[in-house]
Design an enzyme around this catalytic site. Structure first.
Site, PDB file in Angstrom:
ATOM      1  N   TRP A 129       0.829  -1.212   0.000  1.00  0.00           N
ATOM      2  CA  TRP A 129       0.000   0.000   0.000  1.00  0.00           C
ATOM      3  C   TRP A 129       0.861   1.258   0.000  1.00  0.00           C
ATOM      4  CZ3 TRP A 129      -4.243  -1.372  -1.944  1.00  0.00           C
ATOM      5  CH2 TRP A 129      -4.832  -2.594  -1.617  1.00  0.00           C
ATOM      6  N   ASP A 177      -1.793   6.300   6.350  1.00  0.00           N
ATOM      7  CA  ASP A 177      -2.830   5.390   5.876  1.00  0.00           C
ATOM      8  C   ASP A 177      -3.107   4.419   7.019  1.00  0.00           C
ATOM      9  OD1 ASP A 177      -4.349   3.410   4.739  1.00  0.00           O
ATOM     10  OD2 ASP A 177      -3.006   3.015   3.049  1.00  0.00           O
ATOM     11  N   LYS A 221     -12.059  -2.275   6.432  1.00  0.00           N
ATOM     12  CA  LYS A 221     -11.244  -3.158   7.264  1.00  0.00           C
ATOM     13  C   LYS A 221     -11.779  -3.151   8.699  1.00  0.00           C
ATOM     14  CE  LYS A 221      -8.702  -3.597   3.594  1.00  0.00           C
ATOM     15  NZ  LYS A 221      -7.654  -2.701   3.218  1.00  0.00           N
TER      16      LYS A 221
HETATM   17  C1  LIG Z   1      -7.119  -2.220   1.879  1.00  0.00           C
HETATM   18  C2  LIG Z   1      -6.110  -1.145   2.006  1.00  0.00           C
HETATM   19  C3  LIG Z   1      -6.014  -0.102   1.068  1.00  0.00           C
HETATM   20  C4  LIG Z   1      -6.889  -0.027  -0.151  1.00  0.00           C
HETATM   21  O1  LIG Z   1      -8.149   0.394   0.191  1.00  0.00           O
HETATM   22  P1  LIG Z   1      -9.280   0.685  -0.906  1.00  0.00           P
HETATM   23  O2  LIG Z   1     -10.381   1.221  -0.061  1.00  0.00           O
HETATM   24  O3  LIG Z   1      -9.589  -0.622  -1.566  1.00  0.00           O
HETATM   25  O4  LIG Z   1      -8.761   1.675  -1.861  1.00  0.00           O
HETATM   26  C5  LIG Z   1      -5.079   0.878   1.281  1.00  0.00           C
HETATM   27  N1  LIG Z   1      -4.256   0.849   2.344  1.00  0.00           N
HETATM   28  C6  LIG Z   1      -4.306  -0.137   3.262  1.00  0.00           C
HETATM   29  C7  LIG Z   1      -3.390  -0.115   4.436  1.00  0.00           C
HETATM   30  C8  LIG Z   1      -5.242  -1.165   3.114  1.00  0.00           C
HETATM   31  O5  LIG Z   1      -5.295  -2.149   4.028  1.00  0.00           O
END
Ligand SMILES: *Cc1c(COP(=O)(O)O)cnc(C)c1O
Length: 362
Positions: A104, A173, A197
């Site tokens: 990511w 993030d 998540k």
């Molecule tokens: C799942 C995830 C993403 C991607 O998320 P989307 O909502 O599918 O764009 C980005 N960063 C992390 C840490 C993730 O676990």
């Protein structure tokens, strides 16, 4: 008859608290006395306004935000934030720092590059398969922000403590660990988290942004790509994903009222993770892939002695009502995602299964 549910270890979309799902079910046909479902009413109605305002207020309380921060809901997932951040905060001549701790982070860096922005990757753990979180990072004194991924969903690593970046504001993030533990918001300029998540259904990203960061947003960006658009309209510039925001509100209510806040949630999550890591550390059959000191409390990644055994492990686990244990397709192996909604009972059932499986196959 009681609906059959399994222990859900999916990485995302992932488990939601049963109480929340039941409340969604109960309120679905007649939301708050409206005679309509939440998916059928105006986003400009008092009903929805109460939902989004409550979600914002609960976020502020749970994370102990002060009034320097906005809480926004933006579509496009965490992935849209990868490009919105450099578009909004990096002017020509300015530079940002990025730490690369996995898939990511790599994707976030890729977007800054596509946009032709100036940035430095100041640390990376790619040299050892992203199995650890770098230490002693040489942050640049003139960086506008420093981007990190707080929890690496795929590799199963997590920042135990956030780094001191000096003057540069942190941008994180937190898609896979927001609301899982306490942290001090003050070093952060922006925090974002795809909801699917740990806080709700897919379709929305929670963005927490320090108000003074908005002064940097250039005027010539398209409206939908500017943070100011969302901040000035309470995330109601256009139609938001109403249902997703509603479920987030209920998850946050569950966190506050049922769990009792983030300190309690954190203690439960620590206990859950320890139960699993103790199994990984016990024998030589299961092998954790993240280095101790960098291990994630949310995504526990591990290998078995062979890929054949891993495939059988995942299959037999599911036959025992333990679902979602296959590792990400890019890395293989096994992964138990144990977000807030996965209870201790689920972890105990998994631990029991792992011990039996080892006895049979070890
Ligand atoms: C799942 C995830 C993403 C991607 O998320 P989307 O909502 O599918 O764009 C980005 N960063 C992390 C840490 C993730 O676990």
């Amino acid at each position: 008859m009681k609906t059959k549910r399994i222990h859900n270890f999916n990485a995302g979309p992932a488990a939601l608290p049963l109480e929340v799902l039941e409340e969604v079910q109960e309120t679905f046909l007649n939301f708050s006395g409206s005679g309509m479902s939440i998916t059928e009413i105006s986003h400009r109605s008092k009903w929805f306004e109460d939902v989004i305002n409550d979600a914002v207020a609960r976020t502020q309380r749970l994370l102990n935000l002060n009034d320097r921060y906005h809480v926004l809901f933006i579509q496009g997932g965490a992935s849209l934030q990868f490009c919105m951040i450099p578009m909004n905060f990096l002017k020509d001549g300015e530079s940002a720092d990025y730490v690369n701790t996995g898939t990511w982070s790599t994707k976030a860096i890729k977007e800054a590059k596509i946009l032709g922005k100036k940035f430095n990757v100041v640390a990376s753990s790619e040299d050892d398969g992203f199995s650890y979180i770098p230490k002693n990072i040489p942050f640049n004194a003139d960086a506008v922000f420093c981007h990190i991924t707080s929890n690496n969903t795929i590799k199963g690593t997590q920042w135990e403590r956030f780094p001191d970046t000096g003057k540069a504001l942190l941008i994180a993030d937190m898609s896979s660990d927001i609301m899982s533990r306490r942290f001090d918001v003050n070093p952060f300029g922006l925090i974002y988290a795809g909801a699917q998540k740990n806080i709700g259904p897919a379709g929305v990203c929670m963005v927490i942004v320090r108000k003074d960061m908005l002064e940097k947003v250039p005027g010539n960006l398209p409206s939908m790509l500017k943070y100011t658009t969302y901040a000035e309209s309470n995330s109601l510039y256009n139609t938001p994903p109403c249902f997703s925001v509603y479920v987030i509100q209920l998850v946050l209510k569950w966190l506050e009222e049922k769990i009792g806040g983030l300190a309690k949630m954190e203690a439960i999550n620590q206990k859950k993770a320890k139960l699993l890591y103790d199994v990984l550390d016990a024998g030589g059959f299961y092998r954790g892939t993240a280095r101790p000191g960098s291990r994630s409390m949310m995504n526990v990644t591990f290998r078995l002695p062979s890929e054949d055994l891993e495939a059988r492990f995942v299959k037999e686990a599911l036959e025992n009502d333990l679902g979602g244990l296959k590792g990400h397709r890019s890395v293989g192996g096994c992964r138990a995602s144990i977000y807030n909604a996965t209870g201790i009972d689920g972890i105990e059932a998994l631990v029991d299964f792992m011990k039996v499986f080892e006895k049979k196959n070890g």
